[in-house]
Design an enzyme around this catalytic site. Structure first.
Site, PDB file in Angstrom:
ATOM      1  N   LYS A   1       0.883  -1.180   0.000  1.00 24.60           N
ATOM      2  CA  LYS A   1       0.000   0.000   0.000  1.00 24.60           C
ATOM      3  C   LYS A   1       0.912   1.219   0.000  1.00 24.60           C
ATOM      4  CE  LYS A   1      -4.073   1.610   2.563  1.00 24.60           C
ATOM      5  NZ  LYS A   1      -4.925   1.949   1.431  1.00 24.60           N
TER       6      LYS A   1
HETATM    7  N1  PMP Z   1      -7.642  -1.818  -2.665  1.00 27.39           N
HETATM    8  C1  PMP Z   1      -7.084  -0.604  -2.555  1.00 27.39           C
HETATM    9  C2  PMP Z   1      -6.361  -0.041  -3.724  1.00 27.39           C
HETATM   10  C3  PMP Z   1      -7.184   0.105  -1.350  1.00 27.39           C
HETATM   11  O1  PMP Z   1      -6.643   1.318  -1.237  1.00 27.39           O
HETATM   12  C4  PMP Z   1      -7.863  -0.462  -0.257  1.00 27.39           C
HETATM   13  C5  PMP Z   1      -7.976   0.282   1.038  1.00 27.39           C
HETATM   14  N2  PMP Z   1      -6.887   0.020   1.880  1.00 27.39           N
HETATM   15  C6  PMP Z   1      -8.424  -1.736  -0.416  1.00 27.39           C
HETATM   16  C7  PMP Z   1      -8.294  -2.383  -1.634  1.00 27.39           C
HETATM   17  C8  PMP Z   1      -9.116  -2.419   0.719  1.00 27.39           C
HETATM   18  O2  PMP Z   1      -8.184  -2.845   1.680  1.00 27.39           O
HETATM   19  P1  PMP Z   1      -8.543  -2.953   3.221  1.00 27.39           P
HETATM   20  O3  PMP Z   1      -9.754  -3.797   3.304  1.00 27.39           O
HETATM   21  O4  PMP Z   1      -7.353  -3.584   3.837  1.00 27.39           O
HETATM   22  O5  PMP Z   1      -8.790  -1.578   3.717  1.00 27.39           O
END
Ligand code: PMP
Length: 304
Positions: A150
């Site tokens: 991320k």
């Molecule tokens: N994909 C992307 C590109 C994101 O930014 C997020 C948010 N973090 C998610 C998926 C979902 O991830 P999570 O459930 O861990 O927040």
């Protein structure tokens, strides 16, 4: 910020910070929920693990331990006396020489911010669902970036997908990967229901390995549902029975149309509703936390 609790307006950076120019940051989005036992962070451990993994992919040394980062997340919620919060840990290359490859010692800054956040995709999104489109921008791909991390730089892609969708009158955009298969939404993962089976693209579809995605898979399996992780062609978006997005910010947001084609009846479906309810019950401390997903921000003081 860098180990100290400081007032909001003092949490600033220099204009020559490396991350501002080159996107060299990694971060997390974590939610704390208001539970009957006090504010509790939802799945803190996998979030901090992903944060450290993201930094590793980008060869960024992190000057704090797993426990220090976890404690900082809990402290910012507790010290700001927040009940529910969005927590944003951020690790970035700070002020240094202006150069893509930092020369010598480039400073790594670490901060954790917490603030209140309501419905990420707009008021009523969780209840009524949202209208999506398939983006003309493809999802950033593993052959050019470590998409499981991320990282700030990847969000120019999310920004293009999300802003194009909004400029064209949709609530959110869905991206296709370099194989032409469905990837995810701008900043959320995606699930479909078809004939009672739950489908979601696999990690190899160039998605972020969402923690909400993982929670939904586990909740669905606990309920006895079949969950299939496979590459999904675009047209399934139009002919599935139900469609929803998952993310820490997006939580479980139903999708009621894609490219103006109604999903199922055009209203959030029963599987989406059931999973949404189960998810919120666990996050808000209203159901038994079988998986141990909640961590109180402050240990209750012992009664003497
Ligand atoms: N994909 C992307 C590109 C994101 O930014 C997020 C948010 N973090 C998610 C998926 C979902 O991830 P999570 O459930 O861990 O927040």
């Amino acid at each position: 910020m860098n180990g100290k609790l400081i007032p909001w307006h003092e949490a600033t950076v220099h204009v020559l910070s490396h991350a501002l120019h080159y996107g060299s940051s990694v971060f997390e989005g974590i939610r704390a929920y208001d539970t009957p036992r006090g504010a509790a962070v939802f799945r803190l451990q996998p979030h901090i693990e992903r944060l450290l993994d993201s930094a590793k992919c980008y060869r960024m040394p992190v000057p704090y331990t797993f426990d220090q980062l976890s404690d900082a997340c809990k402290q910012v919620v507790a010290r700001n006396e927040l009940r529910g919060a969005y927590i944003r840990p951020l690790i970035f290359r700070g002020q240094g020489t202006v150069s893509v490859i930092p020369k010598g010692q480039s400073h790594i800054d670490v901060c954790v911010v917490a603030f209140e956040l309501g419905e990420y995709l707009g008021a009523g999104a969780l209840e009524n669902g949202i209208d999506c489109c398939v983006s003309s921008w493809h999802r950033v791909t593993s052959s050019s970036n470590p998409v499981l991390s991320k990282a700030g730089g990847h969000y120019t892609n999310a920004y293009l997908i999300g802003s194009e969708a909004r400029a064209n009158g949709f609530d959110e955009g869905i991206s296709i990967n370099s194989n032409g298969m469905v990837a995810e939404a701008a900043a959320a993962n995606l699930f479909m229901v078809r004939k009672g089976v739950l489908y979601t693209p696999p990690i190899a579809a160039s998605i972020l390995g969402g923690i909400t995605r993982d929670s939904v898979i586990r909740i669905a399996e606990d309920m006895g549902m079949t969950v299939v992780q496979e590459q999904l062609p675009r047209e399934l978006l139009y002919i599935c029975d139900e469609l929803f997005l998952t993310g820490t910010a997006a939580e479980i947001t139903p999708v009621r149309s894609v490219d103006r084609i109604p999903v199922g009846s055009g209203r959030p479906g029963p599987v989406t509703r059931t999973l949404q309810q189960a998810y919120f019950n666990i996050a808000r401390g209203l159901a038994t936390d079988h998986h141990g997903w909640l961590e109180l921000v402050e240990e209750p003081t012992a009664v003497t």
